[in-house]
Design an enzyme around this catalytic site. Structure first.
Site, PDB file in Angstrom:
ATOM      1  N   GLY A  39      41.124  45.922  35.822  1.00  0.00           N
ATOM      2  CA  GLY A  39      41.269  45.392  37.189  1.00  0.00           C
ATOM      3  C   GLY A  39      42.063  44.094  37.184  1.00  0.00           C
ATOM      4  N   LEU A  74      44.898  43.165  38.191  1.00  0.00           N
ATOM      5  CA  LEU A  74      45.780  42.732  39.283  1.00  0.00           C
ATOM      6  C   LEU A  74      44.987  42.259  40.507  1.00  0.00           C
ATOM      7  CD1 LEU A  74      48.560  45.486  39.011  1.00  0.00           C
ATOM      8  CD2 LEU A  74      48.444  43.262  37.902  1.00  0.00           C
ATOM      9  N   GLY A  75      43.678  42.165  40.366  1.00  0.00           N
ATOM     10  CA  GLY A  75      42.838  41.717  41.482  1.00  0.00           C
ATOM     11  C   GLY A  75      42.773  40.198  41.574  1.00  0.00           C
ATOM     12  N   GLN A  76      41.838  39.729  42.420  1.00  0.00           N
ATOM     13  CA  GLN A  76      41.763  38.280  42.702  1.00  0.00           C
ATOM     14  C   GLN A  76      41.480  37.466  41.432  1.00  0.00           C
ATOM     15  OE1 GLN A  76      38.391  36.935  44.975  1.00  0.00           O
ATOM     16  NE2 GLN A  76      39.378  35.022  45.585  1.00  0.00           N
ATOM     17  N   TYR A 120      26.689  47.842  47.018  1.00  0.00           N
ATOM     18  CA  TYR A 120      27.301  46.936  46.039  1.00  0.00           C
ATOM     19  C   TYR A 120      26.203  46.206  45.255  1.00  0.00           C
ATOM     20  CZ  TYR A 120      30.198  42.873  44.548  1.00  0.00           C
ATOM     21  OH  TYR A 120      30.850  41.892  43.845  1.00  0.00           O
ATOM     22  N   LYS A 156      25.133  46.313  41.336  1.00  0.00           N
ATOM     23  CA  LYS A 156      25.116  45.100  40.505  1.00  0.00           C
ATOM     24  C   LYS A 156      23.791  44.975  39.747  1.00  0.00           C
ATOM     25  CE  LYS A 156      29.235  43.606  41.032  1.00  0.00           C
ATOM     26  NZ  LYS A 156      30.148  43.768  39.903  1.00  0.00           N
TER      27      LYS A 156
HETATM   28  C1  AKB Z   1      31.764  39.910  48.032  1.00  0.00           C
HETATM   29  O1  AKB Z   1      31.749  39.190  49.043  1.00  0.00           O
HETATM   30  O2  AKB Z   1      31.527  41.124  48.053  1.00  0.00           O
HETATM   31  C2  AKB Z   1      32.061  39.265  46.700  1.00  0.00           C
HETATM   32  C3  AKB Z   1      30.820  38.855  45.983  1.00  0.00           C
HETATM   33  C4  AKB Z   1      30.060  37.679  46.427  1.00  0.00           C
HETATM   34  O3  AKB Z   1      30.439  39.495  45.052  1.00  0.00           O
HETATM   35  N1  AKB Z   1      32.924  38.124  46.895  1.00  0.00           N
END
Ligand code: AKB
Length: 321
Positions: free
Chosen positions: A8, A10-12, A144, A148
């Site tokens: 990854g 090329l991401g932020q 998400y 995690k």
């Molecule tokens: C998001 O906002 O999804 C991310 C993070 C805090 O993991 N920047």
């Protein structure tokens, strides 16, 4: 770390991390990789050292890249963020979980280290919101966040069960001027700086008073390098260290920018999905475990970050008045 593969890239985070790692470890020892070449990407990342096309859903491509470049560490950044995840939960699960599993399996076979970013998203509404402890309740309500927490546990498992040197931090919102973030809840804290210089008006999709942890990119990059270089015997947590540099709401960052751009105005048009996510995350983390175990200390606060962000963005946007 001697020979590193960044997924990854090329991401932020990757766009800046690869260049920093190449300065420290040598250009040919840091392999940038991405699923595809992006037109908008920083060309220097693809051209200043080795670059490979690696889709983390394809184990063979990970194996080939690690073998070809004799890699001893993978920094695994390829992932989907929180807001896009709520739009495409199945895609998020596939990339975030199966991608991580593939990376860990290759690390187990080839016996190399892995850095994996977790996030403040690994917490949820039942977590203590202020000075959130390192070890506490983790019942996130986003896909998400679920990925995690599962990822943190999987990394611990690979260390305990197979001896893979897995390490990671729970990143807060990251603010940077090089590459834009893609699809997170904290993205507003980057866009506000661009709009302050470009249009002098920002429409904020997060409600006034919503505090979240944040960090400036140079500190985030130091986090990765310092944790990966830390003495392994001193690490009690290894994965998922709380790290933070500041905690603010939209009104705080707006007030700080306005000191430098007096005509800047903010309006609110709250996105209910992002707002719900933001409210489920901590207001501020306790990062004392990272400070004690590997010496984490951020260099930037809201004030110093704002000065630097505005200066760098003015240069970038050709707005030097
Ligand atoms: C998001 O906002 O999804 C991310 C993070 C805090 O993991 N920047």
């Amino acid at each position: 770390m001697k020979r590193i593969l960044v997924t990854g890239a090329l991401g932020q985070i990757g766009s800046e991390l690869v260049l920093k790692l190449r300065r420290i470890y040598g250009e040919n020892n840091v392999v940038a990789s991405s699923r595809s070449k992006k037109d908008t990407a920083n060309k220097e990342v693809m051209e200043s050292g080795p670059f490979e096309l690696v889709d983390v859903l394809n184990s063979q491509q990970i194996i080939e890249a690690t073998k070809k470049h004799n890699v001893d560490t993978v920094i695994h950044l390829a992932s989907i963020l929180s807001a896009v995840g709520e739009e495409k939960p199945h895609l998020l699960w596939d990339i975030n979980m199966n991608g991580l599993y593939n990376v860990l399996e290759v690390a187990r076979e080839k016996n190399h280290g892995v850095f994996i970013p977790s996030s403040i998203a690994a917490f949820g509404p039942s977590t203590p919101m202020d000075l959130t402890p390192q070890d506490t309740i983790q019942r996130p309500t986003t896909i998400y966040g679920v990925s995690k927490v599962a990822g943190e546990l999987l990394c611990d498992y690979y260390y305990e069960r197979f001896g893979v040197d897995t390490r990671g931090v729970r990143f807060p919102g990251l603010i940077s001027y090089e590459a834009l973030p893609g699809g997170g809840t904290t993205d507003y804290a980057v866009h506000i700086y661009y709009e302050a210089l470009k249009t002098k008006e920002f429409i904020c999709n997060i409600k006034e008073g919503t505090k979240m942890d944040m960090m400036y990119m140079p500190d985030a990059l130091d986090c990765i390098v310092n944790l990966m270089e830390a003495d392994s015997t001193k690490l009690k947590h290894r994965n998922a260290f709380n790290v933070t540099a500041m905690s603010f709401g939209p009104e705080d960052v707006y007030a700080e920018i306005k000191k430098h751009v007096p005509e800047f105005e903010i309006k609110y048009d709250v996105d209910p999905v992002k707002q719900k996510i933001a409210e489920s995350w901590p207001n501020s983390l306790d990062d004392s475990a990272a400070r004690e175990e590997w010496g984490w200390t951020p260099k930037y606060n809201l004030e110093t970050m704002t000065v630097d962000m505005l200066e760098k963005l003015k240069e970038k946007l050709g707005n030097n008045k």
